[in-house]
Design a protein around this motif. Structure first.
Motif, short mmCIF file in Angstrom:
data_model
loop_
_atom_site.label_atom_id
_atom_site.label_comp_id
_atom_site.label_asym_id
_atom_site.label_seq_id
_atom_site.Cartn_x
_atom_site.Cartn_y
_atom_site.Cartn_z
N GLY A 1 -2.40 0.37 3.39
CA GLY A 1 -2.85 0.95 2.20
C GLY A 1 -4.55 1.22 2.59
O GLY A 1 -5.25 1.56 1.40
N ASP A 2 -4.89 0.73 3.45
CA ASP A 2 -6.61 0.73 3.82
C ASP A 2 -6.77 1.75 4.97
O ASP A 2 -6.97 1.11 6.03
CB ASP A 2 -6.95 -0.66 4.09
CG ASP A 2 -8.35 -0.67 4.12
OD1 ASP A 2 -8.86 0.29 4.04
OD2 ASP A 2 -8.80 -1.81 4.69
N GLY B 1 0.79 -1.02 -0.07
CA GLY B 1 -0.03 -0.02 -0.26
C GLY B 1 0.74 1.29 0.10
O GLY B 1 0.38 2.47 0.46
N ALA C 1 0.19 -4.63 4.79
CA ALA C 1 0.07 -3.58 3.97
C ALA C 1 -0.88 -2.55 4.75
O ALA C 1 -1.69 -2.59 5.90
CB ALA C 1 -0.98 -3.72 2.78
#
Length: 547
Positions: free
Chosen positions: A161-162, A43, A159
């Motif tokens: 990226g959320d 991400g 990750a």
């Protein structure tokens, strides 16, 4: 896209084929693409700017590639040079494309184990801003607090990226300790399985136990070996067969990071015998140098038809499925901390509750689940065996002793102070030292492989004094990796090598050597029982072995 400076210095005769600008650009492009893909999985929208240099003279410490990201050295385990293929470090140089692919995979794996190096200040600010925008009840927190949490996730291959899920998880927290936030996010975001993808026929061989394998009994061997070795239940290992795709490589995904490893050809085997022994035992054999994924120790690759001949002379051999199992086990050993999370530990406690119900109930009431998870991960990183989990739980119930004055604690006969570990002033480190001391008997049995004698390597006092006084952690790491790891690596032939140091410097020395020598246990004197028989093998200093 955030720019990221990456420098790769290629060393030794293996890289003579890349001495032109065009060849260096080919390798730089391969490394850049590999790191871009890794960052995307995590991400992180980055744009690596890779510079490749080549040095004909071999590195005196034996490393074939020196890697720096944003001026920070990225250390990697010696065995990684074997796992990405024999093109690096052994054999004749291959084509530029082959070398580029090998260098790219090496860089990807090296960075994956410490992926926080990919998080620039600009990238961290952007992610933090997105999280704050979505946090409905997220109180203002110090930038360093959130930055540390994000870096902790990345170093576990998770990750970031959320922002929606991260913000929602942080909203639900009931403790402002950054470790509590990190453990809550790990429980929410970590992968639920370890995914292995390989050719369909090989997948069937790994799923089905085969008596011919002996000890390597399909993929179940990996989970059983990890449980026996660490005392932890790893996520389910799920094997997926692919009808299409490469037939010369397989992938292994832990959390959000996918690693690619070469497959042994179906008609080849790997043996721990030397090339001379193979040549002498088998007429017409043409052994090729190879290294084992787990230890990095030298071996040979040869035709599978010679397997029985080699077994007759006492050599061990591994076929294609067996080599896959060794590679999976090697990576899981290196990244077992990625598999630790509070929900899985609570499930283990559920199982133990039927055996020691009072102890489990007391621990659950005294130790928050996030603190237990953080402690267990730190113990696992330090290669402390947790195969006797009830002993760990019992030690946790004794933590109130740490609040007693040192004199009172000495009267209790607790070795945590009698060996000088009371000098550990940081609270978290002091707790871990106390717990490790309570497991000293189990430590000795595991690190000595069940023998009555534990062989250890020592450091010169000047090195330990330097670690105590030097405030620049990067300089300490550089000194230890260059001055100590290279000497110690020559003795690492198994995952039982132990370096014995003073308790107060053990955490710093362990952290400095962890990426370069993950198979070495850095133990403190308090980690061993007073009646344990210890035999120093060598004392290492910055100039060489000081005997």
């Amino acid at each position: 896209m955030t720019g990221l400076r990456v420098e790769a210095d290629l060393r030794g005769s293996t890289w003579e084929a890349v001495s032109t600008d065009e060849h260096r650009q080919t390798i730089a492009a391969a490394i850049g693409a590999s790191l871009t893909a890794l960052a995307a999985d995590l991400g992180l929208p980055i744009s690596p700017e890779v510079t490749v240099r080549d040095t004909p003279d071999p590195d005196p410490d034996g490393w074939c590639l020196a890697l720096r990201v944003e001026d920070r050295p990225v250390r990697y385990r010696w065995t990684l040079q074997a796992q990405v293929g024999t093109l690096i470090g052994v054999g004749e140089p291959g084509s530029v494309e082959q070398l580029a692919a090998a260098a790219a995979e090496l860089c990807r794996e090296a960075v994956a184990g410490q992926a926080s190096v990919l998080l620039t200040a600009v990238g961290a600010a952007e992610i933090a801003g997105a999280i704050r925008d979505r946090g409905t009840s997220l109180p203002p927190v110090d930038g360093a607090w959130l930055d540390g949490v994000l870096r902790g996730l990345l170093d576990l291959g998770i990750a970031v990226g959320d922002p929606d899920t991260i913000a929602a998880t942080l909203d639900e927290r009931d403790d402002d300790d950054p470790s509590a936030a990190l453990e809550a996010l790990v429980a929410r975001l970590a992968g639920s399985e370890v995914r292995v993808e390989l050719p369909a026929d090989l997948a069937d061989a790994l799923r089905t136990p085969d008596d011919a394998w002996g000890a390597l009994d399909g993929i179940t061997f990996v989970a059983d070996a990890m449980l026996r070795e660490t005392g932890l239940v790893v996520p389910p290992l799920v094997v997926h067969g692919t009808a299409a795709g490469r037939n010369d490589a397989f992938t292994l995904r832990i959390n959000d990071v996918t690693s690619t490893f070469p497959l042994l050809p179906a008609d080849r085997i790997v043996t721990d015998a030397s090339a001379d022994l193979v040549t002498a035992a088998v007429e017409g054999a043409d052994p090729v140098p190879a290294r084992f994924p787990i230890t990095g120790s030298p071996g040979c690759e040869t035709a599978a038809t010679y397997a029985e001949d080699l077994l007759n002379v006492g050599a061990n051999t591994w076929d294609r499925p067996g080599h896959v199992v060794l590679t999976i086990l090697a990576l899981l050993r290196h990244r077992v901390a990625w598999c630790v999370q509070q929900d899985r530990l609570q499930a283990q406690l559920d199982t133990l509750e039927a055996i020691v119900p009072k102890t489990v109930l007391a621990v659950r009431g005294a130790v928050p689940s996030w603190r237990l998870s953080a402690l267990v991960r730190s113990l696992v990183l330090g290669r402390v065996p947790l195969t006797h989990f009830p002993s760990l739980l019992q030690r946790l119930l004794e933590l109130p002793y740490l609040d007693l004055p040192d004199a009172r604690l000495n009267l209790l006969g607790d070795p945590v102070t009698s060996v000088g570990a009371a000098a550990v002033t940081d609270r978290d480190r002091r707790v871990e030292t106390f717990v490790r001391t309570g497991l000293c008997g189990h430590n000795f049995q595991t690190w000595s492989s069940g023998r009555d004698l534990l062989q250890v390597y020592l450091l010169a006092p000047a090195i330990e004094d330097l670690v105590r006084t030097e405030r620049d952690h990067r300089r300490v790491e550089e000194i230890l990796v260059r001055g100590v790891a290279t000497q110690l690596r020559a003795f690492v032939h198994s995952h039982r090598t132990t370096l014995l140091v003073a308790d107060d410097v053990r955490p710093d020395i362990g952290a400095a050597l962890r990426h370069a020598l993950p198979l070495v246990t850095v133990a403190g004197y308090g980690d061993l029982p007073a009646d344990g028989l210890v035999a120093p093998v060598d004392r290492l200093d910055l100039e060489g072995a000081d005997r």
